[in-house]
Enzyme design. Sequence first.
Site, PDB file in Angstrom:
ATOM      1  N   LEU A   1      80.729  90.585 -33.829  1.00 47.20           N
ATOM      2  CA  LEU A   1      79.638  91.497 -33.491  1.00 47.20           C
ATOM      3  C   LEU A   1      79.534  91.465 -31.973  1.00 47.20           C
ATOM      4  CD1 LEU A   1      76.837  90.576 -36.097  1.00 47.20           C
ATOM      5  CD2 LEU A   1      78.351  92.571 -36.107  1.00 47.20           C
ATOM      6  N   ASP A   2      79.183  92.593 -31.376  1.00 47.18           N
ATOM      7  CA  ASP A   2      79.018  92.614 -29.917  1.00 47.18           C
ATOM      8  C   ASP A   2      77.920  91.634 -29.507  1.00 47.18           C
ATOM      9  OD1 ASP A   2      80.866  94.634 -29.852  1.00 47.18           O
ATOM     10  OD2 ASP A   2      79.357  96.229 -29.802  1.00 47.18           O
ATOM     11  N   LYS A   3      77.936  91.288 -28.241  1.00 47.96           N
ATOM     12  CA  LYS A   3      76.948  90.320 -27.747  1.00 47.96           C
ATOM     13  C   LYS A   3      75.517  90.793 -28.033  1.00 47.96           C
ATOM     14  CE  LYS A   3      75.925  87.597 -23.648  1.00 47.96           C
ATOM     15  NZ  LYS A   3      76.165  87.401 -22.232  1.00 47.96           N
TER      16      LYS A   3
ATOM     17  N   LYS B   1      79.183 102.088 -31.876  1.00 47.21           N
ATOM     18  CA  LYS B   1      78.665 102.628 -30.608  1.00 47.21           C
ATOM     19  C   LYS B   1      79.529 103.784 -30.116  1.00 47.21           C
ATOM     20  CE  LYS B   1      76.727  98.217 -29.173  1.00 47.21           C
ATOM     21  NZ  LYS B   1      77.052  96.992 -28.455  1.00 47.21           N
TER      22      LYS B   1
ATOM     23  N   HIS C   1      83.726  97.952 -30.645  1.00 48.82           N
ATOM     24  CA  HIS C   1      82.538  98.786 -30.363  1.00 48.82           C
ATOM     25  C   HIS C   1      82.502 100.059 -31.216  1.00 48.82           C
ATOM     26  CE1 HIS C   1      81.669  96.207 -27.096  1.00 48.82           C
ATOM     27  NE2 HIS C   1      82.308  96.814 -26.133  1.00 48.82           N
TER      28      HIS C   1
END
Length: 253
Positions: A105-107, A193, A190
């Site tokens: 998962l992204d930060k 997004k 990502h």
Amino acid sequence: MEKQRLDKIIASTGRWSRREAKELIRQGRVLVDGVPARSAEEKAEPESSEISVNGEALRYRRYTWVMLNKPAGYLSATEDGRGRTVLDLLPQDLRRQGLFPVGRLDKDTEGLLLLTNEGGLAHDLLSPRRHVDKVYYARVSGRLTEVDCAAFDAGLRLPDGLVCLPAGLEILSAGEESEAHVTLREGKFHQVKRMLAHLGKPVLYLERVRMGPLALDGALPRGAFRFLTENELEELRRFDNPTKNIKSSPKTQ
Ligand code: URA
């Protein structure tokens, strides 16, 4: 299976730390094949020995699986010289077991992240061929419409060349900001997004709420983790091998 130290076997269940296991042994509350264990260094065969703690049979788990409710600000990595990783949210005993995140998962993304030390199953769950659905709650800037849903459904082609598999977009609310559930069967960098930005609706907030058969446990506070239950593990394994789901049906003439 190789013999292992008793405190290690007891801690592998995740219910007690190594230190607690040592204390339980010292107090004579651990029996191995009916005989009180005398020392934490004593070795036993984890799968075939009958080990009990406080009179309750211990179920040895060869692998550890945990569900973490990831907060923003942590990297999905095992180590990173520059920042905090999701491993920092786990106690030392678990970190020593060689856990790694199942996918990333992204930060700034929150929510459901599985961690394990079972490489085979983790790898299978991430394999694009398995098509394990991942569901995200997204809040975006701009009004989501049915046109966006149709674009997701058809499979987006992004300007950078990425051709996305058909994906789900379920609008939960639409206005200056909108909310939706996004369902992906793949996990490119990502991806949520990038897909929503391409439609002109940049993501303001992202949370993973489901992975395959497992939903994020609503009782798990942000930043907390828990062990997967036997049933959840069973579901993951069944999911990994869909043929186990197929019930034989009587042959028709
Ligand atoms: N898609 C993203 O854009 N970010 C994530 O963290 C997960 C999926």
